[in-house]
Design an enzyme around this catalytic site. Sequence first.
Site, mmCIF file in Angstrom:
data_model
loop_
_atom_site.group_PDB
_atom_site.id
_atom_site.type_symbol
_atom_site.label_atom_id
_atom_site.label_comp_id
_atom_site.label_asym_id
_atom_site.label_seq_id
_atom_site.Cartn_x
_atom_site.Cartn_y
_atom_site.Cartn_z
ATOM 1 N N HIS A 1 0.832 -1.207 0.000
ATOM 2 C CA HIS A 1 0.000 0.000 0.000
ATOM 3 C C HIS A 1 0.867 1.259 0.000
ATOM 4 C CE1 HIS A 1 -3.482 2.550 1.131
ATOM 5 N NE2 HIS A 1 -2.551 3.233 1.795
ATOM 6 N N GLU A 2 1.876 1.289 0.875
ATOM 7 C CA GLU A 2 2.716 2.487 0.985
ATOM 8 C C GLU A 2 3.545 2.712 -0.280
ATOM 9 O OE1 GLU A 2 2.408 4.782 3.263
ATOM 10 O OE2 GLU A 2 0.830 3.567 4.133
ATOM 11 N N HIS B 1 1.527 4.460 -2.974
ATOM 12 C CA HIS B 1 1.432 5.923 -2.883
ATOM 13 C C HIS B 1 2.618 6.562 -3.610
ATOM 14 C CE1 HIS B 1 -1.998 6.646 -0.313
ATOM 15 N NE2 HIS B 1 -1.526 5.943 0.687
ATOM 16 N N GLU C 1 -6.162 7.082 -1.406
ATOM 17 C CA GLU C 1 -6.160 5.867 -0.578
ATOM 18 C C GLU C 1 -6.726 4.671 -1.353
ATOM 19 O OE1 GLU C 1 -4.740 5.074 2.150
ATOM 20 O OE2 GLU C 1 -3.917 7.070 2.293
HETATM 21 ZN ZN LIG Z 1 -2.377 5.231 2.415
#
Ligand SMILES: [Zn+2]
Length: 269
Positions: free
Chosen positions: A134-135, A138, A197
Site C-alpha cells: 500500500h505504501e 502511494h 487511498e
Molecule cells: Zn495510504
Amino acid sequence: MKKYLIGGILTILLVACATNPITGKQSLNFVSNSELFPSSFQQYNQFLTENKVITGTADAKRVDVVGSRIKAAAEKYLKFLGQGQYLQDYRWEYKLVDNKEVNAWCLPGGKIVVYSGILPITQNDAGLATVMGHEVSHALANHGAQRMSAAQLQQIGGVALGAATSGKSEQTQQIFSQAYGLGTEVGVMLPFSRGNETEADKIGLTLMAIAGYNPDDAVSFWSRMSAKSGGGSTPEFMSTHPSDATRIANIKSLIPEAKAIALKVGVIK
Ligand SMILES: [Zn+2]
C-alpha cells in the site's frame, strides 16, 4: 491580452502534468523525480539518524524480505506495463524502526520505513506485504508529488507558475517538508485524500499478489486494524487510514482483479 494569459497558464498546466505509470491517468505535478528524490533521500537519512533502526532481528529480516519482494513485484508490474524506466532512479530501502507508533510509510524513490508498533497488527508476512504494498503504491502513483504541486499552486497562485517549474531546490525542500510533514520527530505523514487511498489499496493488492502473497489476507489485516480503534488513542496509521466497513468492502471487491492481473504479469515464486 487576457486570452493569451489564460492560454499561457493552460500550457504550463499541461506541461506540469505527469502520467501515473500504472493507471495512465494524468495528474498535476510540477515536481520531477530528479528534483524530488534528493529532498526525499535527505529527509529519509535525517529520520534514520534521529530514530533507532532495528537490525539483525527476525523482525528486521522479515521487513527486508517482504520489502524486497514488493520491490521485485513493482519492477515486474511496471515492466509489464512498458513503464520499467520509471523506476530507474529508485533507491529501494526497507527499514524497521523501534517506535511504538502504529505506522509505516514510503517516501518517493522507494524509502520504506515500518514502525515496530505496527507488527502486532501485521502479524505475518502477508500483513506486512499489505502495508508495504500500500505504501509503495502511494510513491509509485506520485501521490506525494501531487500534494506538493497542489501546495505550490496554493502558495504561488496562478501567476508565477512558470517560476515554480524552474525548480529551486531550497524551495522544493521546504515544500517537501510541508507536504510530507516529516519535519516532526516521529515522522508522521500527512493523510492522503480518500481517492488516493483507494488507488493505493488497488495497486497495493496487485503488488502483493505479484509478490506471491494472497490478497485475501489484506482483508484480515484491515479487519485487525479496524478492531484496534475505539478506547484509548487512535493509532497514527488508523488516523490516516480509516479502516471502516466501506474501505474493507471496497478492498474485497478489488481482490479478484488484483489476482487476475498478477496471473497475467506472473507471480514471483
Ligand atoms: Zn495510504
